[in-house]
Scaffold this active site. Sequence first.
Site, short mmCIF file in Angstrom:
data_model
loop_
_atom_site.label_atom_id
_atom_site.label_comp_id
_atom_site.label_asym_id
_atom_site.label_seq_id
_atom_site.Cartn_x
_atom_site.Cartn_y
_atom_site.Cartn_z
CD GLU A 91 3.67 2.75 11.00
OE1 GLU A 91 2.92 3.54 11.45
OE2 GLU A 91 3.38 2.13 10.27
CB CYS A 104 7.86 -5.99 7.69
SG CYS A 104 7.49 -4.88 6.46
CB CYS A 111 7.32 6.31 0.29
SG CYS A 111 7.83 5.34 -1.38
CB CYS A 115 1.73 3.65 -4.74
SG CYS A 115 3.36 3.15 -5.22
CB CYS A 118 0.71 3.33 -0.79
SG CYS A 118 1.78 2.84 0.32
CD GLU A 160 11.67 1.27 -4.74
OE1 GLU A 160 10.27 0.83 -4.72
OE2 GLU A 160 12.36 0.72 -4.68
CB SER A 189 9.62 -4.78 -1.75
OG SER A 189 9.66 -3.68 -1.17
CB SER A 212 5.05 -3.45 -6.05
OG SER A 212 5.56 -3.91 -4.81
CG HIS A 214 0.73 -3.29 -7.29
ND1 HIS A 214 0.56 -4.46 -6.46
CD2 HIS A 214 1.46 -2.42 -6.63
CE1 HIS A 214 1.55 -4.25 -5.13
NE2 HIS A 214 2.17 -3.04 -5.47
CG ASN A 289 -3.99 -5.05 4.05
OD1 ASN A 289 -4.40 -6.20 4.21
ND2 ASN A 289 -2.50 -5.12 3.60
CB CYS A 333 1.95 -4.71 1.86
SG CYS A 333 2.68 -4.03 0.50
S1 SF4 Z 1 3.36 1.23 -2.27
FE1 SF4 Z 1 5.50 1.08 -1.84
S2 SF4 Z 1 6.64 2.54 -3.26
FE2 SF4 Z 1 4.48 2.94 -3.30
S3 SF4 Z 1 4.07 4.66 -2.06
FE3 SF4 Z 1 3.84 3.03 -0.81
S4 SF4 Z 1 5.73 2.47 0.13
FE4 SF4 Z 1 6.18 4.06 -1.77
#
Ligand code: SF4
Length: 366
Positions: A91, A104, A111, A115, A118, A160, A189, A212, A214, A289, A333
């Site tokens: 994407e 972006c 990935c 996380c 995500c 990542e 990032s 990141s 968080h 989000n 994001c």
């Molecule tokens: S926040 Fe970024 S590093 Fe973490 S799982 Fe999602 S895409 Fe990967």
Amino acid sequence: MMQTLVGHTSAELTELLTSKGLPGYRGKQLGKGLYTRFLRDFEGFTDLPKALREQLAQEFTLAPCTERSIQSAPDGTEKYLLNLPDDEVIEAVYLPYDERTSVCVSSQVGCPMACSFCATGTEGLARNLTAGEIVDQLLFMQAKHPEQRISHLVLMGMGEPLLNLPNVLKALRLIHDEVGLSYRNITVSTIGVVPAMEKLAAENLPITLAVSLHAPNNTLRSELVPLNEKYPISRLLEACRDYVEATSRRITFEYVLMAGINDTEKEAHELGALLRRQPLCAVNTIPYNTTDVAARYQRPTPEAARLFREIVASYGVNITQRYEKGHRIAAACGQLKRSTLKLGSTMRPLPLLSEVPTEAVPEPGA
Ligand code: SF4
């Protein structure tokens, strides 16, 4: 599979043509067509002889990304699903603002970082993108919008970026040297892959690094970002200080605000205290989000987000809220997800933390 031209510098295109017995001096023209005229088929290279165009079409494909689908939001944001030559799907997002136009782009298919909040991270890693596949997301979107010059690029899509550092670095050089985007308008990032941050610092590129964060403490951050077990906050902040010292560039700490999880007054005070002595940095808050994969995480109220920022700012920390676009088409994001995009996927299971790679990740076709 035929070799793809996007991803080669003009000098490499010259060598490539020569190696195929084709006129090498045309490499520069080829590079200009790809990177500054954003041509997407050989027919468009009207400055090359027709016979050469036909020869090129037999030997090479031009660009790796083709459109699979597009979703548009009323604010002008467009989310593209792009097919890759091996049928993987990524994407990329087009983000027009009043004063600039940003894109972006993704750095990996999926990935491995897992996380917990995500959408992308729920599905594991399929493979790294090539430099050409990273650059081509920009070229593709620029070709779609010839009227609007893309001025900014953020590597915050799927993946990542620092786990794919060699290809990311080559892509950045192509974007700077061939396309002509300023390094200062490029943001990379990372979730905090410390050894790769050290390597990136050694490159001394005037890009912006967005880390990141968080969470302001290890217990919470490890819950949200499993990599924190390997590189806890103190180690991460040390790497950030080293990065700032080596590059003199400011670091942005990304902080996704999740209602009742990391957005309370307690975390705000902890974050302010944590960062008040961190040099040359700013915090960028992003209201979560909501996605279908992590229902327990919810978007904070605007009041909670404002109070959070006020408390952190009271420690003398520079903090803003990112102006969001694309929320309604899941293009913000942590929402880029490849699910149901491809049958027969080559996805790997999510790695155990100790297996999270810092360098060796699979290349296309591996
Ligand atoms: S926040 Fe970024 S590093 Fe973490 S799982 Fe999602 S895409 Fe990967």
